[in-house]
Design a protein around this motif. Structure first.
Motif, PDB file in Angstrom:
ATOM      1  N   GLU A  93      40.298  55.139  41.546  1.00  0.00           N
ATOM      2  CA  GLU A  93      41.635  54.718  41.968  1.00  0.00           C
ATOM      3  C   GLU A  93      41.577  53.876  43.237  1.00  0.00           C
ATOM      4  O   GLU A  93      42.352  52.931  43.403  1.00  0.00           O
ATOM      5  N   ARG A  96      40.461  50.429  42.189  1.00  0.00           N
ATOM      6  CA  ARG A  96      41.597  49.781  41.515  1.00  0.00           C
ATOM      7  C   ARG A  96      42.613  49.303  42.550  1.00  0.00           C
ATOM      8  O   ARG A  96      43.179  48.215  42.435  1.00  0.00           O
ATOM      9  N   ARG A 100      43.713  45.463  43.190  1.00  0.00           N
ATOM     10  CA  ARG A 100      45.096  45.044  42.943  1.00  0.00           C
ATOM     11  C   ARG A 100      45.713  44.398  44.179  1.00  0.00           C
ATOM     12  O   ARG A 100      46.380  43.358  44.084  1.00  0.00           O
ATOM     13  N   HIS A 103      44.195  40.961  44.735  1.00  0.00           N
ATOM     14  CA  HIS A 103      44.679  40.071  43.679  1.00  0.00           C
ATOM     15  C   HIS A 103      46.106  39.610  43.974  1.00  0.00           C
ATOM     16  O   HIS A 103      46.418  38.413  43.910  1.00  0.00           O
ATOM     17  N   GLU A 104      46.969  40.540  44.312  1.00  0.00           N
ATOM     18  CA  GLU A 104      48.356  40.195  44.638  1.00  0.00           C
ATOM     19  C   GLU A 104      48.422  39.293  45.867  1.00  0.00           C
ATOM     20  O   GLU A 104      49.250  38.366  45.935  1.00  0.00           O
ATOM     21  N   SER A 162      40.696  36.287  41.353  1.00  0.00           N
ATOM     22  CA  SER A 162      42.034  36.130  41.920  1.00  0.00           C
ATOM     23  C   SER A 162      42.285  34.683  42.329  1.00  0.00           C
ATOM     24  O   SER A 162      43.379  34.139  42.106  1.00  0.00           O
ATOM     25  N   ARG A 212      46.390  40.486  31.818  1.00  0.00           N
ATOM     26  CA  ARG A 212      45.559  41.582  31.311  1.00  0.00           C
ATOM     27  C   ARG A 212      44.077  41.367  31.601  1.00  0.00           C
ATOM     28  O   ARG A 212      43.298  42.316  31.662  1.00  0.00           O
ATOM     29  N   THR A 215      42.854  43.040  35.011  1.00  0.00           N
ATOM     30  CA  THR A 215      42.826  44.500  34.910  1.00  0.00           C
ATOM     31  C   THR A 215      41.684  44.958  34.014  1.00  0.00           C
ATOM     32  O   THR A 215      40.970  45.925  34.338  1.00  0.00           O
ATOM     33  N   HIS A 216      41.490  44.280  32.905  1.00  0.00           N
ATOM     34  CA  HIS A 216      40.422  44.648  31.971  1.00  0.00           C
ATOM     35  C   HIS A 216      39.046  44.485  32.626  1.00  0.00           C
ATOM     36  O   HIS A 216      38.171  45.345  32.473  1.00  0.00           O
ATOM     37  N   VAL A 218      38.313  44.598  35.833  1.00  0.00           N
ATOM     38  CA  VAL A 218      38.129  45.648  36.840  1.00  0.00           C
ATOM     39  C   VAL A 218      37.692  46.944  36.171  1.00  0.00           C
ATOM     40  O   VAL A 218      36.775  47.627  36.643  1.00  0.00           O
ATOM     41  N   GLU A 219      38.313  47.286  35.046  1.00  0.00           N
ATOM     42  CA  GLU A 219      37.940  48.517  34.342  1.00  0.00           C
ATOM     43  C   GLU A 219      36.506  48.438  33.822  1.00  0.00           C
ATOM     44  O   GLU A 219      35.770  49.439  33.840  1.00  0.00           O
TER      45      GLU A 219
END
Length: 239
Positions: A93, A96, A100, A103-104, A162, A212, A215-216, A218-219
């Motif tokens: 987490e 993540r 995030r 990236h933002e 990003s 997507r 996020t994909h 990163v996972e």
């Protein structure tokens, strides 16, 4: 000598008092110029004009333009997510979260993203980011050598992906639209005998800016980190 009503005299009267400048005031003006004109347009001359001050007075606060740029980049990071990078206690987490937030941040300052991505600011927000990532990776079970390499790999990916997505946002609208349209129109027109896999999957292909994808990815990295940590621990238990 210039008369009291001459343009030169009026300009002199309007000049900002020397002691009214500060690093914070200069950085605020630098952000305004950079967002409007890019980092290329951020010169001490432009700052002097924006601040209504002589450009040489800025050297009292910043050694040179690069010193100013690095301060600006780190300041923008702090402004975007400085207080939000707090550990959840779960290493996945936490990674993540940092992915995030960064990236933002890059999408928020899309016009500066490519130039920000390549710089090492060696300032507080960057130090905190690195410490946060290293701590998460150590809790994931990586040893010191793996943790330092993975911190760089993870950070490089997050910034590069990003910045790429941000760069799409600043393309001229028509150019961006044509690029996105290619994935739903031109790829579907390719001959199946020459491009069998594209033809079979044409309806599923995603444009570069699809949210997507980040996020994909990163996972996938998190899964790879967990696998490497497990493999390392398994090797140690076998010794």
């Amino acid at each position: 000598m210039a008369s009291a009503g001459s343009p030169k005299s009026a300009a002199a009267k309007k000049r900002r008092p020397r002691d009214s400048l500060s690093r914070a005031v200069i950085i605020a003006a630098a952000e305004k110029i950079a967002e409007r004109d890019g980092l290329e347009g951020l010169t001490f001359g432009a700052l002097g004009k924006e601040l209504n001050a002589h450009s040489t007075s800025i050297y009292r606060h910043f050694r040179d333009k690069d010193d100013l740029v690095l301060e600006l980049i780190d300041g923008l990071r702090a402004k975007s997510y400085g207080g939000d990078l707090v550990s959840t206690g779960d290493w996945r987490e936490d990674l993540r979260l940092i992915a995030r937030l960064i990236h933002e941040h890059y999408l928020r300052y899309a016009g500066l993203a490519m130039q920000m991505a390549a710089r090492t600011t060696r300032r507080p927000t960057e130090f905190h980011n690195v410490e946060f990532a290293l701590d998460a990776l150590r809790r994931a079970g990586l040893d010191d050598d793996e943790a330092v390499v993975t911190t760089r790999v993870f950070g490089n990916f997050v910034r590069a992906a990003s910045a790429l997505e941000a760069s799409l946002q600043v393309l001229p609208e028509q150019t961006r639209m044509m690029d996105e349209l290619a994935w739903t129109v031109e790829y579907r027109r390719l001959p199946a005998e020459e491009y069998p896999n594209i033809a079979r999957l044409a309806d599923k292909l995603l444009p570069l800016g699809d949210p997507r994808l980040f996020t994909h990815a990163v996972e996938m990295l998190l899964d790879a980190i967990a696998a490497r940590a497990e493999a390392k621990q398994s090797d140690q238990s076998d010794d």
